[in-house]
Scaffold this active site. Structure first.
Site, short mmCIF file in Angstrom:
data_model
loop_
_atom_site.label_atom_id
_atom_site.label_comp_id
_atom_site.label_asym_id
_atom_site.label_seq_id
_atom_site.Cartn_x
_atom_site.Cartn_y
_atom_site.Cartn_z
N GLU A 264 2.65 -2.64 2.78
CA GLU A 264 2.36 -2.62 1.32
C GLU A 264 2.86 -1.33 0.66
O GLU A 264 2.14 -0.69 -0.10
CB GLU A 264 0.87 -2.81 1.06
N GLU B 115 -0.03 -11.69 5.17
CA GLU B 115 -1.45 -11.53 4.81
C GLU B 115 -1.78 -12.47 3.68
O GLU B 115 -1.04 -12.55 2.70
CB GLU B 115 -1.76 -10.10 4.33
#
Ligand code: BG6
Length: 479
Positions: free
Chosen positions: A176, A378
């Site tokens: 991320e 995810e």
């Protein structure tokens, strides 16, 4: 074709620091996750200056996967996982980050873990840096502000890619990485870059520093992509992004423009990872704001030579922005635009807006923007679970996942998006990254431990476990 391809990578995802525990076992050093206390729903975690005796650090034990992984892998096998996404905890390998030699016991742990997974038919998918930067690199170098971290990261990556070159095919560099754009600078710049800001630092100065750290990480990532391909040409090395589609709140053209600008700040990171060039909209922004970002011609060449093979990303929610005079949170850079909740979608108990269609939308946007394989690494639903007679009836989690898989199916089967896999987040209950809670549960396997760190650590299959087992068995036909 009206089915997922037979080699579709159904799996589950976790991160080392959120499951392993064993924070100082077998020569492991202190990572930035080891100095984060527990917060709560709406309560920020505290970042302490080293490990203090009178504080509780939930990641120190987590769910003790370090000692219990063999039992957990049996459950993952029963669930039918084809892949498990996890990370290597940098401080098991280089306890301080700038050590000359790696820690053999740390390397051995991952050899054993990967062997155990492979022996049970589960392929490990590995993130190199998932919020586990050595604390020493913050203290001695100021984190990724410093270009010295590029070489430390490359040395770490080279060590593990060489060691595990026959055990791992899919790698990701920085988890991320684009979350640093979202304004929550303390948490995200700490976890992504090991940068803590002085309270008095101006917003503009902070932003300039974040861009510099981001460029240093993107250079480090590109070097690792190139090096990885030399170590094993079969490696698939991707980036890892958080994608939150941002919608215009109204059909006003100004709202559309604000949404595009907000999205660009997040796309900047994948634009560089994929194209190896700094996009014009960022070059302009830097010059308009008078930022000086240090990047040499040689480093620009590195970016170009180390572009990623695929895009891994997380998807949890969507957001909305407006320029209308509505209640809402301010957006940096767009003083007349604001974040606000989208009335057309519901939210979780933590205020995360639940939007399955947004996943299909995002998959299409990414497919069109980049034409690279996509991997959802995810997606999941953090919720409070109740245990009744040793059972957990988590229909809400099944509903969330089912709705997202249904939209993902449409993206693949109707829209033609090139998606290679899906690994729902927190396949087993873990320590929440944002809040440090155990009771923000994502798992299909329950872990008996509460927010205060009490519990037996016993594992219990939830209803979602049985449901997901059927999804994988039918290759996504039965959702
Ligand atoms: C992503 C991270 O931000 O979302 C994970 O990659 C994290 O590490 C997940 O756990 C969910 O966030 P949270 O704060 O609910 O744990």
């Amino acid at each position: 074709m009206n089915r997922f391809p037979e080699d579709f990578l159904w799996g589950g995802a976790v991160a080392a620091h959120q499951v392993e525990g064993g924070w100082n076992a077998d020569g492991k050093g202190v990572s930035i996750a080891d100095v984060m206390t527990a917060g709560g729903n709406g309560i920020a975690r505290e970042i302490t200056d080293g490990v203090l005796d009178d504080k509780y650090y939930p990641n120190h034990e987590a769910i003790d996967f370090y000692h219990l992984y063999k039992e957990d892998i049996q459950l993952f096998k029963e669930l039918g996982l084809k892949v498990l996404r996890t990370s290597i905890n940098w401080t098991r390998i280089f306890p301080n980050g700038d050590d000359k030699e790696p820690n053999e016991k740390g390397l051995q742990f991952y050899d054993d873990l990967f062997d155990e997974l492979l022996a049970n038919g589960i392929e490990p998918v590995i993130t190199l840096s998932h919020f586990e930067i050595p604390f020493h690199l913050y203290k001695a170098y100021g984190g990724f502000k410093s270009k010295e971290l590029i070489d430390f990261f490359v040395r770490y990556a080279q060590t593990v890619m060489t060691r595990y070159k026959n055990k791992i095919k899919y790698w990701m560099t920085f988890n991320e990485i684009n979350n640093q754009a979202d304004g929550q600078h303390d948490l995200h710049t700490w976890t992504n870059s090991a940068i803590l800001f002085d309270r008095h630092e101006s917003q503009a100065k902070k932003e300039e520093i974040i861009y510099q750290a981001a460029i240093n990480e993107l250079i480090a990532s590109a070097k690792v992509v190139e090096l990885g391909h030399e170590i094993n040409p079969e490696f698939q090395i991707g980036c890892m992004m958080a994608y939150v589609p941002v919608y215009p709140f109204s059909s006003m053209p100004e709202d559309q423009m604000a949404a595009l600008k907000v999205m660009n700040r997040r796309f900047f990171y994948s634009d560089v990872h994929v194209r190896g060039e700094i996009p014009n909209y960022i070059v302009k922004e830097w010059s308009q704001k008078g930022y000086h970002i240090d990047i040499s011609q040689e480093e620009k060449k590195v970016l170009k030579e180390g572009t990623v093979d695929y895009i891994g990303f997380s998807y949890y929610m969507s957001g909305a922005v407006t320029t209308l005079d509505e209640e809402g949170g301010p957006i940096e850079d767009f003083p007349h635009a604001k974040w606000l909740s989208n009335p057309h979608v519901k939210a979780s108990d933590w205020g995360w807006q639940i939007d399955p269609v947004g996943l299909r939308y995002m998959l299409n946007i990414l497919d069109q923007r980049y034409q690279l394989p996509l991997f959802i690494v995810e997606n999941g639903f953090g919720a409070y679970d109740a245990v009744e007679n040793n059972q957990i009836h988590d229909q809400y989690r099944i509903d969330y996942l089912r709705a997202h898989i249904a939209e993902m199916k449409k993206a693949v089967l109707e829209d033609g998006v090139n998606l290679i896999g899906y690994t729902p987040w927190g396949i087993i209950d873990i320590v929440s990254f944002g809040s440090g809670e155990m009771e923000k549960r994502y798992g299909m396997i329950y872990v008996d431990k509460n927010n205060d760190g009490q519990g037996t650590l016993k594992r219990v299959k939830k209803d979602s476990f049985h449901w997901y087992q059927g999804v994988i068995r039918s290759n996504g036909d039965n959702i």
